[in-house]
Scaffold this motif. Structure first.
Motif, PDB file in Angstrom:
ATOM      1  N   ARG A 207       0.869  -1.166  -0.070  1.00 35.61           N
ATOM      2  CA  ARG A 207      -0.053   0.017   0.025  1.00 35.61           C
ATOM      3  C   ARG A 207       0.833   1.174  -0.131  1.00 35.61           C
ATOM      4  NH1 ARG A 207      -3.632  -1.537   5.214  1.00 35.61           N
ATOM      5  NH2 ARG A 207      -1.366  -1.821   5.979  1.00 35.61           N
ATOM      6  N   LYS A 208       2.026   1.163   0.399  1.00 35.63           N
ATOM      7  CA  LYS A 208       2.826   2.262   0.594  1.00 35.63           C
ATOM      8  C   LYS A 208       3.708   2.742  -0.665  1.00 35.63           C
ATOM      9  CE  LYS A 208       3.828   1.174   5.451  1.00 35.63           C
ATOM     10  NZ  LYS A 208       4.803   0.873   6.358  1.00 35.63           N
ATOM     11  N   LEU A 209       3.587   1.556  -1.626  1.00 33.83           N
ATOM     12  CA  LEU A 209       4.639   1.683  -2.911  1.00 33.83           C
ATOM     13  C   LEU A 209       3.992   2.770  -3.721  1.00 33.83           C
ATOM     14  CD1 LEU A 209       6.640   0.610  -4.781  1.00 33.83           C
ATOM     15  CD2 LEU A 209       5.035  -1.114  -5.568  1.00 33.83           C
ATOM     16  N   ALA A 210       2.861   3.184  -3.959  1.00 33.14           N
ATOM     17  CA  ALA A 210       2.292   4.216  -4.909  1.00 33.14           C
ATOM     18  C   ALA A 210       2.712   5.390  -4.579  1.00 33.14           C
ATOM     19  CB  ALA A 210       0.938   3.726  -5.343  1.00 33.14           C
ATOM     20  N   PRO A 211       2.391   5.750  -3.209  1.00 32.66           N
ATOM     21  CA  PRO A 211       2.508   6.990  -2.641  1.00 32.66           C
ATOM     22  C   PRO A 211       3.988   7.285  -2.548  1.00 32.66           C
ATOM     23  CG  PRO A 211       0.868   6.197  -1.118  1.00 32.66           C
ATOM     24  CD  PRO A 211       1.303   5.020  -2.324  1.00 32.66           C
ATOM     25  N   TYR A 212       4.998   6.230  -2.264  1.00 29.40           N
ATOM     26  CA  TYR A 212       6.317   6.716  -2.403  1.00 29.40           C
ATOM     27  C   TYR A 212       6.900   6.997  -3.711  1.00 29.40           C
ATOM     28  CZ  TYR A 212      11.297   5.233  -2.064  1.00 29.40           C
ATOM     29  OH  TYR A 212      12.593   5.299  -2.014  1.00 29.40           O
ATOM     30  N   VAL A 213       6.069   6.391  -4.724  1.00 30.42           N
ATOM     31  CA  VAL A 213       6.650   6.614  -5.966  1.00 30.42           C
ATOM     32  C   VAL A 213       6.251   8.019  -6.494  1.00 30.42           C
ATOM     33  CG1 VAL A 213       6.308   6.206  -8.457  1.00 30.42           C
ATOM     34  CG2 VAL A 213       7.106   4.207  -6.970  1.00 30.42           C
ATOM     35  N   VAL A 214       5.090   8.389  -6.351  1.00 30.83           N
ATOM     36  CA  VAL A 214       4.345   9.554  -6.754  1.00 30.83           C
ATOM     37  C   VAL A 214       5.133  10.901  -5.780  1.00 30.83           C
ATOM     38  CG1 VAL A 214       2.145  11.039  -6.414  1.00 30.83           C
ATOM     39  CG2 VAL A 214       2.036   8.712  -7.171  1.00 30.83           C
ATOM     40  N   GLN A 215       5.684  10.455  -4.744  1.00 28.27           N
ATOM     41  CA  GLN A 215       6.320  11.789  -4.032  1.00 28.27           C
ATOM     42  C   GLN A 215       7.554  12.404  -4.805  1.00 28.27           C
ATOM     43  OE1 GLN A 215       8.142  10.821  -0.380  1.00 28.27           O
ATOM     44  NE2 GLN A 215       9.522   9.283  -1.215  1.00 28.27           N
ATOM     45  N   PHE A 216       8.069  11.693  -5.762  1.00 27.24           N
ATOM     46  CA  PHE A 216       9.096  12.131  -6.411  1.00 27.24           C
ATOM     47  C   PHE A 216       8.533  13.073  -7.575  1.00 27.24           C
ATOM     48  CE2 PHE A 216      10.911   8.413  -4.862  1.00 27.24           C
ATOM     49  CZ  PHE A 216      12.056   8.953  -4.059  1.00 27.24           C
ATOM     50  N   LEU A 217       7.284  13.290  -7.770  1.00 27.29           N
ATOM     51  CA  LEU A 217       6.596  13.923  -9.033  1.00 27.29           C
ATOM     52  C   LEU A 217       6.346  15.417  -8.272  1.00 27.29           C
ATOM     53  CD1 LEU A 217       4.230  11.468 -10.492  1.00 27.29           C
ATOM     54  CD2 LEU A 217       6.440  12.074 -11.260  1.00 27.29           C
ATOM     55  N   LYS A 223      -1.452  14.000  -7.271  1.00 32.46           N
ATOM     56  CA  LYS A 223      -2.771  13.547  -6.926  1.00 32.46           C
ATOM     57  C   LYS A 223      -3.410  12.810  -8.104  1.00 32.46           C
ATOM     58  CE  LYS A 223      -7.340  14.959  -5.148  1.00 32.46           C
ATOM     59  NZ  LYS A 223      -8.134  16.002  -4.786  1.00 32.46           N
ATOM     60  N   PRO A 224      -3.140  13.555  -9.484  1.00 28.93           N
ATOM     61  CA  PRO A 224      -3.696  12.928 -10.602  1.00 28.93           C
ATOM     62  C   PRO A 224      -2.987  11.581 -10.988  1.00 28.93           C
ATOM     63  CG  PRO A 224      -3.699  15.181 -11.410  1.00 28.93           C
ATOM     64  CD  PRO A 224      -2.895  14.818  -9.902  1.00 28.93           C
ATOM     65  N   THR A 225      -1.779  11.518 -10.823  1.00 23.50           N
ATOM     66  CA  THR A 225      -0.831  10.341 -11.021  1.00 23.50           C
ATOM     67  C   THR A 225      -1.412   9.212  -9.744  1.00 23.50           C
ATOM     68  OG1 THR A 225       1.071  11.501 -11.785  1.00 23.50           O
ATOM     69  CG2 THR A 225       1.386   9.280 -11.242  1.00 23.50           C
ATOM     70  N   LEU A 226      -1.664   9.626  -8.646  1.00 28.62           N
ATOM     71  CA  LEU A 226      -2.193   8.713  -7.696  1.00 28.62           C
ATOM     72  C   LEU A 226      -3.389   8.143  -8.161  1.00 28.62           C
ATOM     73  CD1 LEU A 226      -1.129   6.978  -5.275  1.00 28.62           C
ATOM     74  CD2 LEU A 226      -2.397   9.128  -3.872  1.00 28.62           C
ATOM     75  N   ASN A 227      -4.361   8.818  -8.559  1.00 26.83           N
ATOM     76  CA  ASN A 227      -5.551   8.552  -8.938  1.00 26.83           C
ATOM     77  C   ASN A 227      -5.592   7.364 -10.106  1.00 26.83           C
ATOM     78  OD1 ASN A 227      -6.811  10.097  -6.957  1.00 26.83           O
ATOM     79  ND2 ASN A 227      -7.251  11.770  -8.419  1.00 26.83           N
ATOM     80  N   VAL A 228      -4.567   7.717 -10.986  1.00 29.53           N
ATOM     81  CA  VAL A 228      -4.472   6.908 -12.299  1.00 29.53           C
ATOM     82  C   VAL A 228      -3.927   5.519 -11.902  1.00 29.53           C
ATOM     83  CG1 VAL A 228      -3.233   6.197 -14.498  1.00 29.53           C
ATOM     84  CG2 VAL A 228      -4.087   8.522 -14.064  1.00 29.53           C
ATOM     85  N   ILE A 229      -2.945   5.538 -10.940  1.00 31.59           N
ATOM     86  CA  ILE A 229      -2.359   4.212 -10.523  1.00 31.59           C
ATOM     87  C   ILE A 229      -3.383   3.468  -9.931  1.00 31.59           C
ATOM     88  CG2 ILE A 229      -0.403   3.433  -8.936  1.00 31.59           C
ATOM     89  CD1 ILE A 229       1.199   5.411  -9.639  1.00 31.59           C
TER      90      ILE A 229
END
Length: 395
Positions: A207-217, A223-229
Motif C-alpha cells: 500500500r505504501k508503494l504508490a505514494p512513495y513513487v508519486v512523492q518524486f513527482l 494527485k492525478p498520477t495517484l488516481n491513475v495508478i
C-alpha cells in the motif's frame, strides 16, 4: 514617447507561414511525433547498451509476475484479517501457512492422480488412434462419401505427411533445445524460490508503494498520477482475481461433470480446462478438444453426454459465475477482447494471450486519463452551453 512595435514581428504574425505552420497545433503535434520517432530510431542504434538491463529484467520478471498474481489474490484476505484485529504480519504468515498446506495437499493427492492419468493416456494413445481410424474408414465407406473418397484420401495423405514432418522437426528442435530447456527450468526454479520473499514484502508494504513513487513527482502531478495508478491497480486486481476464481470453478465443474458421465481422465481434463479458461472466450472450447477426442473413442452416446456437460458448464459460467465474479468492471467489448487476444498472441505468444487483457485494461485507463487531460488543455474540445429556455412574458 511610446515605442512602436516592430513591423517585422507584426507582419510575421500575420503571415500565412505563421498561421499555417508556426502557430498550428497539428503541425506542432506532427513535429513532436517526428522527434519521438527520431529518438526511438537513435535508441535502436545503441540498443546494445541496454542489453544488461534486458537481461536483468528477464531474470526478475518471472518472480515479480508470480508475486504480483499472488498479491492480488491474497491481499483481500490479508486486509480482511487486519480489519478483524489481527496484525498484518501475522495475517500474512497465516495465509502463507494455508497456501503451503494446499500446495502439499496438491502434491500428495492431485499430482499423482494427474501423473497416473497422463501415463495411461500416453500408453493408450495408439489404440485410441486406431479406433478413430477404423471409425473414420467406416464412415468413409458409406456410399454417400464414395464420390469424395479420392479427395478425402488425398487430404488424409497430406495430413499424415504433415504430422510426420512435424514430429521429425519437433524431435530435432527438442534435441537442439535441451540447453535452452535446462536454462528455462533453472529460471523457473530460481523464480519459485525468490517470489515468496517478494510476495511477503508486497503484502506487508504494497500500500505504501504508490505514494512513495508519486512523492518524486511535481506537486500538481501527484494527485492525478495517484488516481491513475489506483484505478489501474483496481482494474488489474479485479481481473486477475476474477479470472482465477472462474478458472477454479470451471475446473471443478468439468471434473464433476466428466466423473458423473464416466469419461476417462476426468481430473486431468478438468484441470486442463481450468487452466485454458484463463484465455477468455477461447479457453473452454480448446479444453473440449481432448474431451471430444476421448468421447469419439468411447462411442456416440458418450459424445452426447460430453456435449451436455459442455452446455451445462457454459450456461453456468456465462449466466451466473462470470457475471457474479467479474461483473462488468473492465467494460471491454467482446470484439475488442478478441482483437487484443489475436494481437498479443501474435506478438508475445502464450504470455501475450494470458496477460494481454489486463495490460490492455491498464493501458485503457492511462489513455483515458491522458485524453481527458488533453480535452481540458486543448481548444478543439469544449463543453457546449445548454440553451436556457426563454422567459415567459408576464401578462
Amino acid at each position: 514617447m511610446e515605442r512602436k512595435p516592430r513591423e517585422g514581428l507584426g507582419a510575421r504574425k500575420n503571415s500565412w507561414f505563421w498561421k499555417w505552420f508556426l502557430n498550428n497545433q497539428v503541425v506542432t503535434a506532427l513535429l513532436i511525433i517526428l522527434l519521438v520517432l527520431l529518438i526511438l530510431n537513435a535508441f535502436t542504434k545503441v540498443s546494445y547498451l541496454f542489453d544488461p538491463i534486458w537481461q536483468f529484467m528477464a531474470v526478475v520478471a518471472l518472480p515479480i509476475v508470480l508475486a504480483g498474481i499472488f498479491y492480488y489474490l491474497l491481499n483481500p484476505a490479508v486486509d480482511y484479517l487486519e480489519k478483524k484485529g489481527l496484525k498484518r504480519i501475522y495475517g500474512i504468515i497465516l495465509l502463507f501457512l494455508v497456501v503451503i498446506g494446499l500446495i502439499v495437499w496438491g502434491v500428495v493427492v492431485i499430482v499423482p492422480k494427474i501423473q497416473e492419468q497422463s501415463v495411461s493416456f500416453a500408453n493408450n494413445l495408439p489404440d485410441y488412434l486406431d479406433t478413430i481410424d477404423e471409425k473414420a474408414r467406416e464412415i468413409l465407406s458409406d456410399p454417400i462419401f464414395s464420390q469424395f473418397q479420392t479427395q478425402i484420401e488425398s487430404y488424409s495423405d497430406r495430413l499424415m505427411s504433415w504430422l510426420t514432418d512435424f514430429i521429425q522437426n519437433f524431435s530435432k528442435s527438442t534435441i537442439s533445445g535441451i540447453g535452452r530447456f535446462v536454462g528455462a527450468v533453472a529460471s523457473v526454479v530460481v523464480a519459485i524460490m525468490t517470489f515468496p520473499f517478494i510476495l511477503f514484502y508486497l503484502l506487508k508494504d504494497g500500500r505504501k508503494l504508490a505514494p512513495y513513487v508519486v512523492q518524486f513527482l511535481p506537486n500538481n502531478w501527484r494527485k492525478p498520477t495517484l488516481n491513475v495508478i489506483t484505478e489501474m491497480n483496481g482494474q488489474v486486481s479485479s481481473y486477475i482475481r476474477g479470472q482465477l476464481t472462474v478458472a477454479f470453478a470451471v475446473a471443478l465443474m468439468f471434473i464433476l461433470g466428466f466423473s458423473i458421465i464416466g469419461l476417462d481422465y476426468a481430473v486431468t481434463l478438468g484441470i486442463v480446462a481450468g487452466i485454458l479458461n484463463l484465455i477468455p472466450y477461447l479457453g473452454s472450447f480448446l479444453a473440449m478438444v481432448p474431451a471430444v477426442f476421448l468421447a469419439i473413442v468411447a462411442g456416440p452416446f458418450m459424445i452426447l453426454k460430453v456435449a451436455i456437460v459442455f452446455v451445462i458448464e457454459q450456461t453456468l459460467e456465462g449466466r451466473f459465475i462470470s457475471p457474479l465474479v467479474l461483473g462488468s468492471q473492465l467494460a471491454i467489448h467482446p470484439v475488442t477482447i478478441l482483437l487484443v487476444l489475436l494481437t498479443s498472441g501474435k506478438l508475445f505468444g502464450l504470455v501475450g494471450v494470458v496477460f494481454g487483457i489486463p495490460v490492455y485494461a491498464a493501458a485503457k485507463v492511462l489513455v483515458t486519463h491522458l485524453f481527458e487531460w488533453y480535452q481540458e488543455v486543448s481548444q478543439y474540445y469544449y463543453k457546449e452551453e445548454e440553451e436556457t429556455p426563454p422567459l415567459k412574458e408576464e401578462q
